[in-house]
Design a protein around this motif. Structure first.
Motif, short mmCIF file in Angstrom:
data_model
loop_
_atom_site.label_atom_id
_atom_site.label_comp_id
_atom_site.label_asym_id
_atom_site.label_seq_id
_atom_site.Cartn_x
_atom_site.Cartn_y
_atom_site.Cartn_z
N TYR A 174 2.91 9.02 -10.56
CA TYR A 174 2.09 8.99 -11.77
C TYR A 174 1.38 10.33 -11.98
O TYR A 174 1.41 10.90 -13.08
CB TYR A 174 1.08 7.85 -11.62
N VAL A 175 0.76 10.85 -10.91
CA VAL A 175 0.05 12.13 -11.01
C VAL A 175 1.04 13.26 -11.32
O VAL A 175 0.75 14.15 -12.14
CB VAL A 175 -0.72 12.41 -9.70
N ALA A 176 2.20 13.22 -10.67
CA ALA A 176 3.21 14.26 -10.91
C ALA A 176 3.68 14.23 -12.36
O ALA A 176 3.86 15.28 -13.00
CB ALA A 176 4.38 14.07 -9.97
N VAL A 177 3.89 13.04 -12.90
CA VAL A 177 4.32 12.91 -14.29
C VAL A 177 3.27 13.48 -15.23
O VAL A 177 3.58 14.23 -16.17
CB VAL A 177 4.62 11.44 -14.64
N LEU A 178 2.01 13.14 -15.00
CA LEU A 178 0.93 13.65 -15.85
C LEU A 178 0.88 15.18 -15.79
O LEU A 178 0.71 15.85 -16.81
CB LEU A 178 -0.41 13.07 -15.43
N GLY A 179 1.02 15.73 -14.58
CA GLY A 179 0.99 17.17 -14.43
C GLY A 179 2.15 17.86 -15.12
O GLY A 179 1.97 18.91 -15.76
N LEU A 180 3.33 17.28 -15.01
CA LEU A 180 4.52 17.90 -15.59
C LEU A 180 4.57 17.75 -17.11
O LEU A 180 5.06 18.64 -17.82
CB LEU A 180 5.77 17.26 -14.98
N ALA A 181 4.10 16.61 -17.62
CA ALA A 181 4.25 16.30 -19.05
C ALA A 181 3.02 16.68 -19.87
O ALA A 181 3.08 16.61 -21.10
CB ALA A 181 4.56 14.81 -19.22
N TRP A 182 1.93 17.05 -19.23
CA TRP A 182 0.69 17.34 -19.95
C TRP A 182 0.85 18.60 -20.82
O TRP A 182 1.53 19.53 -20.42
CB TRP A 182 -0.45 17.54 -18.94
N HIS A 209 0.83 -1.21 0.00
CA HIS A 209 0.00 0.00 0.00
C HIS A 209 0.87 1.26 0.00
O HIS A 209 0.55 2.25 -0.69
CB HIS A 209 -0.92 0.00 1.22
N LEU A 210 1.97 1.23 0.75
CA LEU A 210 2.89 2.37 0.75
C LEU A 210 3.49 2.56 -0.64
O LEU A 210 3.57 3.70 -1.15
CB LEU A 210 3.99 2.13 1.78
N LEU A 211 3.92 1.47 -1.25
CA LEU A 211 4.48 1.56 -2.60
C LEU A 211 3.45 2.06 -3.61
O LEU A 211 3.79 2.84 -4.51
CB LEU A 211 5.00 0.18 -3.03
N ALA A 212 2.20 1.63 -3.45
CA ALA A 212 1.13 2.09 -4.34
C ALA A 212 0.92 3.59 -4.20
O ALA A 212 0.69 4.29 -5.20
CB ALA A 212 -0.17 1.34 -4.04
N ALA A 213 1.01 4.10 -2.97
CA ALA A 213 0.86 5.54 -2.75
C ALA A 213 2.00 6.30 -3.42
O ALA A 213 1.78 7.34 -4.07
CB ALA A 213 0.83 5.84 -1.25
N VAL A 214 3.23 5.79 -3.29
CA VAL A 214 4.38 6.44 -3.93
C VAL A 214 4.22 6.42 -5.45
O VAL A 214 4.44 7.44 -6.13
CB VAL A 214 5.70 5.74 -3.51
N ALA A 215 3.85 5.26 -5.98
CA ALA A 215 3.66 5.14 -7.43
C ALA A 215 2.55 6.07 -7.92
O ALA A 215 2.67 6.70 -8.97
CB ALA A 215 3.34 3.69 -7.80
N GLY A 216 1.46 6.14 -7.15
CA GLY A 216 0.34 7.00 -7.53
C GLY A 216 0.73 8.47 -7.55
O GLY A 216 0.37 9.21 -8.48
#
Length: 310
Positions: free
Chosen positions: A121-129, A111-118
């Protein structure tokens, strides 16, 4: 005198480190091939560096979660008891199997790893959008496929494990480049597929060693489903496919000729890998050679692209 035992907290952290297979850096090393393909101008741009940092963190978290779930399900289903009691496989330590971690603790780690990955993921979408639809869909699908390797859809139990590993390994090269540039030219796609195939070939030899135990516990990998001869043909065909596709790409001009400098040592090592595996049936030795192929191949592709790619 015997050396003092490490403190409980240290032992527990080490168990989580082993659960996530963090020491097998080959699992995410392909990232540097994608970075090298970007060219030097990308390294001078703050936005590009932030995208690369976020996708690396998210990718490592997804890989560690996938490995952790594989261990959780492996003990649940008896696969690890059947295949890993000897404990002689390089890079593999099973803290749940050996009783150093319980399942609830392992799930909390996931669950901790999923939070980090999530968050990554959101940061990448925000930066690359804005991103092309194919790219964010591909990134999302790759992450979703990975965690369904042994958990959820349990794709590795249905003969699709090698495909999942191929896709995931390819993603380590493809995504860093594509998220920064917004596209994926043939050289990037072929480089990604080569790295993905090297990953899948490690699993092919590992699964062959485990075929009897997997079959007995219901994990029907390709090796567990096929006859020994059929499985050997499957493995050999993957090597022929990789080499044949590479030569075709070189002939068609989709790969630059300097790739031969990087791939020649890989092909020599793969010849030894096939001999140890298919000829002598030393499956774990062939698996270990597969990790060396990954190390040498990825480092060679990274170096050659940094040297010649502008």
């Amino acid at each position: 005198m015997t050396a003092p035992a490490p403190p409980p907290t240290s032992r527990r952290l080490r168990s989580f480190f082993e659960l996530g297979k963090f020491k097998i850096i080959e699992l995410w090393l392909g990232f540097w091939v994608g970075v090298a393909l970007l060219g030097r101008s990308a390294y001078q741009d703050g936005r590009s560096l932030a995208i690369l940092a976020c996708i690396l963190i998210a990718g490592i978290a997804v890989i560690a979660a996938t490995c952790s779930l594989d261990d959780i399900v492996g003990v649940r289903d008896g696969v690890d008891q059947a295949n890993h009691r000897e404990g002689t496989r390089w890079g593999v330590d099973k803290p749940i199997l050996t009783g150093r971690l319980d399942e609830p603790s392992a799930f909390r780690f996931v669950h901790l790893l999923a939070a980090v990955a999530g968050l990554g993921y959101v940061a990448v979408l925000g930066l690359a959008w804005p991103l092309p639809t194919w790219l964010w869909a591909t990134m999302t699908a790759m992450m979703g496929l990975a965690v369904n390797y042994s958990y959820g859809l349990k794709l590795s139990y249905r003969g699709a494990g090698e495909l999942v590993i191929l896709v995931g390994g390819s993603g380590t090269v493809l995504l860093p480049y594509a998220l920064v540039k917004g596209d994926a030219p043939p050289q990037v796609v072929i480089s990604a597929l080569l790295v993905g195939l090297w990953h899948a070939q490690v699993v092919m030899f590992s699964n062959t060693k485990d075929a009897a135990g997997d079959r007995a516990t219901g994990r029907m990998t390709i090796a567990a489903r096929c006859t020994p001869r059929g499985n050997k043909l499957f493995i050999a065909s993957s090597f022929l496919l990789g080499m044949g596709a590479t030569w075709l790409a070189l002939f068609r001009g989709l790969l630059p000729s300097f790739y031969l400098l990087a791939l020649a040592p890989v092909w020599m090592l793969q010849a030894i890998q096939l001999w140890r595996g298919l000829r002598r049936e030393e499956w774990l030795a062939a698996r270990l050679l597969g990790f060396r192929v990954l190390r040498i191949g990825i480092l060679a592709l990274t170096a050659i692209n940094l040297l010649f790619h502008r």
